[in-house]
Scaffold this motif. Structure first.
Motif: not given
Ligand code: SF4
Ligand code: SF4
Lengths: 393, 93
Positions: B53-55, B68, B73-79, B57-58, B36
């Protein structure tokens, strides 16, 4: 003072549990183990033990609760049989992989189907690679003695692995036997207090139990488990020695019955070894040099020691009370034969699968096995490497 | 403390972790296939990405989003999905 009593295998197993007085017992009843849990829950009700008793809704939960209790630092026990053990399956591996010294009597019973409640070893044999130590008993006295020793074996710092204390369903669990119970305080002194090294409930030193363990460390943890398994043999012998001082009863990795000068022998485990001893005595009277090796510690397998004890025989028959459907014989056969191969021993080894679903095995049938062995020695040929003994055509 | 590459003789038995609050030492950034990237000029500091963010990481500073933590950051894309002004773009690693 120890006392002489007449009890069934299940009753004496619940007496062993009462004397061990575990912190937690989580269990679910299943034939033929039911009387253990039932009798023990009465002890809890009557205040004879300090145990927290957790009646669960299934064996999966029973083993899970036992794992939780053990991880929290408690001395935890459960008991099961057959399909109950099968339902515990995934949690068995969590117990051993998390290095929890749980002790569990297993009252051996055939694994369905077809549905059967009687003795064979298909339940415990299926779990032989689950990382649990496995002890087998000839009779109720041995099952009792094994249960008490198992606590010390499992909790040894060099081991820290769970133990299944096996006893044959109905044959041992429901038969009344004249046996010797140790004094309560002697058992308490023998097992001592359990002090977990990293208990989950120590809030001063918080730890994580059961985290994700991937490519980077899982293999190392399995290696630790393999090393612990290597340590078991020595610890079993140490504990046996200490137990002999207390009880006067001698235990080893296996028992050699008239094996010293034997030419033909049977290897077996469980209650059948009692029948086999009678067969050996009968044959000896007729001049046959027959012997018996009775395996007590089956997992980890004392391969070298067993092979050494069998190396001077001319032929050996391994008895398995479980089918593997591998078409290459039963589990004990595979282990014994591999051990003999490693030793380079010149011993003809054959396999008899017997007693499935509680089918009785008579003295004469075991005698016929020795006759077969004599014929193998005489003719130098093995016609059937793997046979099913006592089945109708 | 357990370090990457430690052998079986050095680590606690049974998979136990003996130190608390250790998750930040386990770098999960390597799991990412997309990263992200926040356009801080578009960002309105609503803190949704931070909350979702589940980690954790923001990264923030003085109550403003600053970037970030790519080590975790695992790159889940939720953000990126939650951002109301499309200030976060997921870029191929
Ligand atoms: S991509 Fe996922 S883990 Fe990475 S900053 Fe966004 S929400 Fe957090
Ligand atoms: S969700 Fe978008 S606008 Fe809100 S703080 Fe995060 S990047 Fe900024």
């Amino acid at each position: 003072m120890s006392e002489q009593v007449a009890l069934t295998g299940n009753e004496v197993m619940s007496q062993a549990m009462r004397q061990i007085n575990p912190d937690v017992v989580a269990a679910y009843p299943i034939t033929p183990q039911t009387a253990i849990v039932q009798t023990f829950s009465q002890f809890v009700n009557d205040g004879d033990v300090d145990t927290e008793f957790v009646p669960t809704e299934s064996e999966h939960s029973a083993m899970s609760a036992t794992v939780g209790a053990s991880a929290s630092g408690a001395r935890a026990m459960t008991a099961t049989a057959a399909n109950g053990l099968a339902l515990m399956w995934e949690v068995l591996y969590i117990a051993s992989g998390t290095r929890l010294p749980i002790v569990m009597p297993v009252v051996n019973r055939a694994l369905s189907g077809p549905i059967n409640i009687h003795c064979d070893h298909s339940d415990a044999m299926g779990a032989r690679d689950s990382g649990w130590i496995q002890l087998y008993a000839e009779n109720a006295q041995e099952a009792y003695d094994n249960a008490i020793q198992a606590v010390k074996i499992s909790e040894n710092k060099d081991v820290m692995l769970p133990t299944m204390v096996n006893m044959d369903g109905f044959i041992i669990s429901h038969a009344v036997e004249n046996l010797n119970l140790l004094a309560d305080e002697d058992v308490q002194d023998f097992v001592g207090e359990y002090h977990a090294e990293n208990p989950l409930l120590d809030s001063e030193n918080p730890v994580t139990v059961g985290p994700l363990d991937l490519q980077d460390f899982y293999f190392e943890h399995k290696m630790q488990q393999a090393v612990a398994a290597e340590n078991v043999k020595d610890v079993v012998l140490e504990v046996a020695e200490e137990y002999e001082e207390l009880s006067g009863r001698e235990y080893g990795l296996f028992e050699e019955y008239k094996l010293d000068d034997a030419e033909v022998a049977v290897v077996a485990l469980g209650s059948t070894t009692g029948t086999a001893k009678t067969a050996v005595d009968n044959l000896r009277e007729n001049g046959v040099k027959a012997g018996l090796s009775k395996i007590r510690l089956y997992r980890p397998f004392p391969a070298e020691e067993i092979a050494e004890a069998l190396a001077d025989l001319e032929a050996v028959a391994v008895m398995d009370r479980a089918e593997t459907f591998s078409t290459t014989g039963g589990p004990v056969f595979a282990d014994v034969r591999a051990a003999l191969y490693d030793m380079g021993a010149d011993v003809e080894a054959v396999n008899y699968i017997y007693g499935l679903g509680g089918r009785d095995l008579k003295v004469e049938e075991i005698e016929s096995v020795y006759k077969d062995l004599e014929e193998i020695v005489e003719t130098n040929t093995v016609e059937d490497r793997v046979q099913h003994l006592g089945v109708r055509e | 403390m357990v370090k990457p590459g430690d052998g079986y003789k050095e680590i606690p038995e049974g998979g136990l972790i003996l130190e608390s609050g250790n998750a930040k030492r386990y770098e999960t950034g390597g799991w990412r296939t997309q990263r992200p990237v926040i356009d801080l000029d578009t960002c309105i500091n609503c803190f949704r990405c931070w909350a979702f963010c589940p980690d954790s990481s923001i990264e923030t500073e003085d109550e403003e989003i600053v970037g970030v933590d790519y080590d975790h950051c695992k790159g889940c894309g939720v953000c990126a999905h939650e951002c109301p002004v499309d200030a976060i773009a997921m870029e191929q690693e």
